[in-house]
Motif scaffolding. Structure first.
Motif, PDB file in Angstrom:
ATOM      1  N   VAL A  49       0.895  -1.192   0.215  1.00  0.00           N
ATOM      2  CA  VAL A  49      -0.039  -0.010  -0.072  1.00  0.00           C
ATOM      3  C   VAL A  49       0.736   1.153  -0.019  1.00  0.00           C
ATOM      4  N   VAL A  50       0.623   2.104  -0.972  1.00  0.00           N
ATOM      5  CA  VAL A  50       1.551   3.424  -1.060  1.00  0.00           C
ATOM      6  C   VAL A  50       0.534   4.767  -0.842  1.00  0.00           C
ATOM      7  N   ALA A  51       0.806   5.519  -0.120  1.00  0.00           N
ATOM      8  CA  ALA A  51      -0.108   6.595   0.245  1.00  0.00           C
ATOM      9  C   ALA A  51       0.396   7.596  -0.952  1.00  0.00           C
ATOM     10  N   PRO A  52      -0.678   8.493  -1.246  1.00  0.00           N
ATOM     11  CA  PRO A  52      -0.460   9.452  -2.345  1.00  0.00           C
ATOM     12  C   PRO A  52       0.898  10.133  -2.064  1.00  0.00           C
ATOM     13  N   ASN A  53       1.306  10.813  -0.743  1.00  0.00           N
ATOM     14  CA  ASN A  53       2.566  11.294  -0.652  1.00  0.00           C
ATOM     15  C   ASN A  53       3.700  10.508  -0.701  1.00  0.00           C
ATOM     16  N   GLU A  54       3.518   9.358  -0.896  1.00  0.00           N
ATOM     17  CA  GLU A  54       4.860   8.388  -1.163  1.00  0.00           C
ATOM     18  C   GLU A  54       4.982   8.086  -2.644  1.00  0.00           C
ATOM     19  N   ARG A  55       4.294   8.272  -3.335  1.00  0.00           N
ATOM     20  CA  ARG A  55       4.009   7.770  -4.806  1.00  0.00           C
ATOM     21  C   ARG A  55       5.247   8.107  -5.505  1.00  0.00           C
ATOM     22  N   SER A  56       5.890   9.270  -5.155  1.00  0.00           N
ATOM     23  CA  SER A  56       7.019   9.872  -6.023  1.00  0.00           C
ATOM     24  C   SER A  56       8.109   8.773  -5.703  1.00  0.00           C
ATOM     25  N   SER A  57       8.277   8.291  -4.669  1.00  0.00           N
ATOM     26  CA  SER A  57       9.577   7.456  -4.228  1.00  0.00           C
ATOM     27  C   SER A  57       9.338   6.120  -4.868  1.00  0.00           C
ATOM     28  N   VAL A  58       8.368   5.677  -5.385  1.00  0.00           N
ATOM     29  CA  VAL A  58       8.129   4.271  -5.782  1.00  0.00           C
ATOM     30  C   VAL A  58       8.854   4.000  -7.132  1.00  0.00           C
ATOM     31  N   PRO A  59       9.697   3.052  -7.142  1.00  0.00           N
ATOM     32  CA  PRO A  59      10.391   2.607  -8.650  1.00  0.00           C
ATOM     33  C   PRO A  59       9.289   2.607  -9.697  1.00  0.00           C
ATOM     34  N   VAL A  60       9.511   2.974 -10.861  1.00  0.00           N
ATOM     35  CA  VAL A  60       9.063   2.740 -11.980  1.00  0.00           C
ATOM     36  C   VAL A  60       8.393   1.468 -12.183  1.00  0.00           C
TER      37      VAL A  60
END
Length: 348
Positions: A42-53
């Protein structure tokens, strides 16, 4: 994870550009075990930028939990306060919470003495207090999830005060989850009393927009099937475009699923959902249990579930095999492996 037969995991319409919407249905310790693994994706909206493509993630995780328990602390609160049983939901809140180590100790703390308190867990009393304040069990669960920063939504299968009734193979009827579990006869069919209990609208909405729906693991007749008997839930699952997976139990359960194979479990779920095929896939353990574990369960008249793969396939369900057994005195699903394989299945 290996498949007995190759198949397409998910169509392009089910593969989102961003995160997945996942609905996990069940009860007992099985559902909370699965949620513990899914929570890591689960990824919160504010964490999405740090998720690998390209990484598989979950935007929305919803648990739908059975509310037919009538034993122990939950049963006492149900009788004394006229509320729904909080036990299974408490376990899910702990599993999805941010600080699981602390909350697990707090919410699972059981009072060992005290007039009226003895035998109750703190988490059950917490939910009872919120239900009293809001006069709505579903709202109490939502507020609990907010207060405890859970990484998902938890919905009771229904807000109605329902009981289970089982029709046994000998024609007798047994009423109440505790009595059904203790019964020596084989269960033929299960009913909800009253029969037309309504689900929460949020549950149907979550099922309709899901990319993945799981049912199980959990006690077949007292944790899984009761959810399918709530009006509209089985139909919503059948009509959803989601990939639907049965997470098969590791062991049979005395007086409930004794002698039932993997295909028998799926058939019972189909029958109570009034459909020919509810699932696309079944996750089935292939790791042998130790002789010590088999001996321990044999003393309880239970055994590893027989993986009759051809019979599973004959039901139109693709079996997915993996090493899902973890032994820690009891048989438990390896939650990280199960969650990983579920995510792989639906994100490709």
């Amino acid at each position: 994870m290996t498949t007995k037969r190759q198949g397409t995991a998910a169509s392009s319409r089910n593969t989102p550009a961003r995160g997945l919407s996942v609905v996990a249905i069940g009860g007992g310790t099985g559902l909370s075990t699965l949620l513990r693994g899914l929570k890591r994706f689960v990824v919160a909206p504010n964490e999405r930028s740090s998720v690998p493509v390209g990484a598989a993630t979950i935007d929305s995780l919803c648990a739908v939990v059975t509310v037919t328990d009538d034993g122990g602390s939950s049963g006492r609160l149900r009788k004394e306060l006229n509320m729904l049983p909080p036990g299974d939901i408490r376990n899910c809140i702990v599993a999805l919470s941010e600080d699981e180590a602390l909350l697990s100790r707090l919410f699972q703390h059981r009072f060992v003495k005290g007039s009226g308190l003895e035998g109750h867990s703190f988490g059950n009393l917490f939910l009872a207090a919120l239900t009293s304040i809001t006069s709505d069990f579903g709202e109490a669960v939502r507020l609990s999830s907010e207060i405890l920063l859970t990484r998902g939504h938890i919905y009771p299968a229904t807000n109605a005060n329902v009981e289970l009734e089982a029709l046994m193979e000998d024609g007798s009827r047994v009423r109440g989850e505790t009595k059904i579990t203790a019964s020596k006869g084989r269960i033929k069919e299960l009913f909800l009393i009253p029969p037309r209990a309504e689900p929460l609208p949020q549950t149907l909405e979550a099922i309709a927009r899901a990319h993945l729906i799981t049912i199980g693991p959990g006690s077949l007749f007292t944790s899984l099937i009761p959810n399918l008997l709530v009006r509209g839930i089985a139909q919503a699952i059948e009509e959803s475009p989601a990939v639907k997976v049965y997470v098969c139990n590791l062991m049979t359960q005395a007086n409930e699923s004794l002698g039932l194979t993997a295909a028998d479990h799926i058939s019972a779920l189909n029958r109570h959902a009034n459909t020919k095929r509810l699932f696309d896939y079944a996750l089935i353990n292939r790791k042998p249990a130790s002789s010590a574990l088999i001996t321990k369960y044999a003393a309880e008249h239970a055994a590893p579930i027989v993986s009759d793969l051809e019979a599973v396939e004959a039901l139109g369900v693709i079996p997915l095999l993996g090493d899902y057994l973890e032994e820690a005195g009891v048989a438990r699903h390896a939650t990280d492996r199960v969650a990983h394989d579920l995510m792989q299945l639906v994100s490709h």
